[in-house]
Design an enzyme around this catalytic site. Structure first.
Site, PDB file in Angstrom:
ATOM      1  N   LYS A   1      -8.609 -14.134  -5.922  1.00 50.28           N
ATOM      2  CA  LYS A   1      -8.235 -13.980  -4.510  1.00 50.28           C
ATOM      3  C   LYS A   1      -9.438 -13.729  -3.610  1.00 50.28           C
ATOM      4  O   LYS A   1      -9.582 -14.327  -2.563  1.00 50.28           O
ATOM      5  CB  LYS A   1      -7.287 -12.785  -4.306  1.00 50.28           C
ATOM      6  CG  LYS A   1      -5.978 -12.847  -5.007  1.00 50.28           C
ATOM      7  CD  LYS A   1      -5.094 -11.673  -4.578  1.00 50.28           C
ATOM      8  CE  LYS A   1      -5.694 -10.293  -4.821  1.00 50.28           C
ATOM      9  NZ  LYS A   1      -5.870  -9.904  -6.228  1.00 50.28           N
TER      10      LYS A   1
ATOM     11  N   ARG B   1       0.567  -4.269  -0.815  1.00 49.28           N
ATOM     12  CA  ARG B   1       0.642  -4.106  -2.266  1.00 49.28           C
ATOM     13  C   ARG B   1       1.994  -3.586  -2.721  1.00 49.28           C
ATOM     14  O   ARG B   1       2.213  -3.422  -3.913  1.00 49.28           O
ATOM     15  CB  ARG B   1      -0.444  -3.132  -2.715  1.00 49.28           C
ATOM     16  CG  ARG B   1      -1.581  -3.831  -3.492  1.00 49.28           C
ATOM     17  CD  ARG B   1      -2.512  -2.759  -3.904  1.00 49.28           C
ATOM     18  NE  ARG B   1      -3.506  -3.070  -4.888  1.00 49.28           N
ATOM     19  CZ  ARG B   1      -4.696  -3.589  -4.647  1.00 49.28           C
ATOM     20  NH1 ARG B   1      -5.008  -4.005  -3.446  1.00 49.28           N
ATOM     21  NH2 ARG B   1      -5.583  -3.710  -5.610  1.00 49.28           N
TER      22      ARG B   1
ATOM     23  N   ARG C   1     -15.969  -9.290 -14.598  1.00 47.82           N
ATOM     24  CA  ARG C   1     -16.478  -8.833 -13.302  1.00 47.82           C
ATOM     25  C   ARG C   1     -17.055  -7.419 -13.449  1.00 47.82           C
ATOM     26  O   ARG C   1     -18.078  -7.094 -12.858  1.00 47.82           O
ATOM     27  CB  ARG C   1     -15.344  -8.824 -12.267  1.00 47.82           C
ATOM     28  CG  ARG C   1     -15.804  -8.348 -10.903  1.00 47.82           C
ATOM     29  CD  ARG C   1     -14.649  -8.200  -9.937  1.00 47.82           C
ATOM     30  NE  ARG C   1     -13.766  -7.106 -10.297  1.00 47.82           N
ATOM     31  CZ  ARG C   1     -12.591  -6.876  -9.737  1.00 47.82           C
ATOM     32  NH1 ARG C   1     -12.129  -7.678  -8.806  1.00 47.82           N
ATOM     33  NH2 ARG C   1     -11.865  -5.851 -10.100  1.00 47.82           N
TER      34      ARG C   1
ATOM     35  N   ARG D   1     -18.546  -2.001 -10.562  1.00 47.67           N
ATOM     36  CA  ARG D   1     -17.609  -1.224  -9.744  1.00 47.67           C
ATOM     37  C   ARG D   1     -17.132  -0.019 -10.539  1.00 47.67           C
ATOM     38  O   ARG D   1     -16.774  -0.150 -11.705  1.00 47.67           O
ATOM     39  CB  ARG D   1     -16.392  -2.094  -9.395  1.00 47.67           C
ATOM     40  CG  ARG D   1     -16.486  -2.716  -8.028  1.00 47.67           C
ATOM     41  CD  ARG D   1     -15.378  -3.714  -7.803  1.00 47.67           C
ATOM     42  NE  ARG D   1     -14.032  -3.142  -7.918  1.00 47.67           N
ATOM     43  CZ  ARG D   1     -12.944  -3.774  -7.489  1.00 47.67           C
ATOM     44  NH1 ARG D   1     -13.046  -4.964  -6.925  1.00 47.67           N
ATOM     45  NH2 ARG D   1     -11.749  -3.231  -7.626  1.00 47.67           N
TER      46      ARG D   1
ATOM     47  N   ARG E   1      -4.014  -0.860 -12.873  1.00 47.06           N
ATOM     48  CA  ARG E   1      -3.804  -1.760 -11.729  1.00 47.06           C
ATOM     49  C   ARG E   1      -2.840  -2.885 -12.074  1.00 47.06           C
ATOM     50  O   ARG E   1      -2.009  -3.269 -11.257  1.00 47.06           O
ATOM     51  CB  ARG E   1      -5.140  -2.348 -11.247  1.00 47.06           C
ATOM     52  CG  ARG E   1      -5.997  -1.367 -10.458  1.00 47.06           C
ATOM     53  CD  ARG E   1      -6.967  -2.082  -9.525  1.00 47.06           C
ATOM     54  NE  ARG E   1      -7.941  -2.884 -10.235  1.00 47.06           N
ATOM     55  CZ  ARG E   1      -9.119  -2.438 -10.672  1.00 47.06           C
ATOM     56  NH1 ARG E   1      -9.465  -1.183 -10.459  1.00 47.06           N
ATOM     57  NH2 ARG E   1      -9.944  -3.220 -11.312  1.00 47.06           N
TER      58      ARG E   1
HETATM   59  P1  AMP Z   1      -8.964  -4.144  -4.848  1.00 43.92           P
HETATM   60  O1  AMP Z   1     -10.384  -4.360  -4.458  1.00 43.92           O
HETATM   61  O2  AMP Z   1      -7.993  -4.937  -4.007  1.00 43.92           O
HETATM   62  O3  AMP Z   1      -8.734  -4.330  -6.328  1.00 43.92           O
HETATM   63  O4  AMP Z   1      -8.620  -2.622  -4.530  1.00 43.92           O
HETATM   64  C1  AMP Z   1      -9.295  -1.588  -5.189  1.00 43.92           C
HETATM   65  C2  AMP Z   1      -8.512  -0.289  -5.071  1.00 43.92           C
HETATM   66  O5  AMP Z   1      -8.352   0.057  -3.685  1.00 43.92           O
HETATM   67  C3  AMP Z   1      -7.091  -0.343  -5.606  1.00 43.92           C
HETATM   68  O6  AMP Z   1      -7.052  -0.149  -7.016  1.00 43.92           O
HETATM   69  C4  AMP Z   1      -6.446   0.801  -4.830  1.00 43.92           C
HETATM   70  O7  AMP Z   1      -6.845   2.060  -5.340  1.00 43.92           O
HETATM   71  C5  AMP Z   1      -7.087   0.661  -3.468  1.00 43.92           C
HETATM   72  N1  AMP Z   1      -6.294  -0.244  -2.598  1.00 43.92           N
HETATM   73  C6  AMP Z   1      -6.674  -1.476  -2.138  1.00 43.92           C
HETATM   74  N2  AMP Z   1      -5.724  -2.009  -1.373  1.00 43.92           N
HETATM   75  C7  AMP Z   1      -4.699  -1.115  -1.348  1.00 43.92           C
HETATM   76  C8  AMP Z   1      -3.416  -1.103  -0.736  1.00 43.92           C
HETATM   77  N3  AMP Z   1      -2.979  -2.132   0.003  1.00 43.92           N
HETATM   78  N4  AMP Z   1      -2.646  -0.010  -0.919  1.00 43.92           N
HETATM   79  C9  AMP Z   1      -3.064   1.033  -1.651  1.00 43.92           C
HETATM   80  N5  AMP Z   1      -4.251   1.081  -2.273  1.00 43.92           N
HETATM   81  C10 AMP Z   1      -5.071   0.019  -2.130  1.00 43.92           C
END
Ligand code: AMP
Length: 188
Positions: free
Chosen positions: A13, A87, A126, A132, A143
């Protein structure tokens, strides 16, 4: 164009959202990137980092307020590509309401579907490259579990709008890009 990319971690994505952003001149709005950019010398920054490191979700009120503020900025006037938000169904409802209030709607929802084993494999590779702090096996597994429980139901929410575009996301980056570009030419 108001766009959304939806799918599990490791589906590609972020890569494609950055490409859309460049090709169509709309900002890439990633909640994950925004949370990672928070200053962890603040209380909010520290709280968010602990939640992220565990692979859990940041509370909806914090997330929705951050997105509302971001989408009101001038560079999002002609559109945006949202990545990582919504989400869960509550966030999807909040997004519909916030766009409705300003007379806008989503033009397309790009759905990146990949089998769990491929997503896991990509997320782990990754982890080796990007370093990260939330790319531990435990956080990645958490996740994925939350994706199935909280995020997958919103696929049906968007399918019902007739604007969901399913992609063959297990293909190469260039092949997926061609599918996206073809679909967006029709939308825009
Ligand atoms: P991502 O980079 O999209 O994988 O997001 C990394 C982390 O950010 C996630 O595992 C959540 O802890 C937090 N996060 C990102 N987007 C959201 C969202 N829409 N709602 C809640 N937590 C989020």
């Amino acid at each position: 164009m108001n766009l959304l990319v939806l799918g599990p971690q490791g589906a590609g994505k972020g890569t494609q959202a950055r490409r859309i952003s460049e090709a169509y001149g709309i900002p890439h709005v990633s909640t994950g990137d925004m949370f990672r950019a928070l200053d962890d010398s603040t209380e909010l920054g520290r709280k968010v980092k602990a939640i992220m490191d565990a692979g859990d979700l940041v509370p909806d009120d914090v997330t929705v307020a951050m997105i509302q503020e971001r989408l009101a900025q001038a560079d999002a006037e002609n559109g945006f590509v949202l990545d990582g938000f919504p989400r869960n169904l509550a966030q999807a409802d909040a997004l519909d309401a916030m766009l409705g209030a300003i007379g806008r709607t989503l033009d397309a929802i790009l759905f990146f579907d990949v089998p769990d084993d491929i997503g896991l494999q990509r997320a782990l590779s990754r982890a080796a490259i990007e370093n990260r702090s939330d790319d531990t096996v435990e956080a990645i597994t958490r996740r994925l579990e939350l994706y199935h429980r909280e995020t997958e139901p919103i696929v049906e929410h968007y399918r019902a709008t007739g604007k969901l575009i399913p992609l063959h996301a297990e293909r190469s980056i260039d092949e997926v890009w061609d599918e996206i570009d073809d679909a967006l030419k029709v939308v825009s």
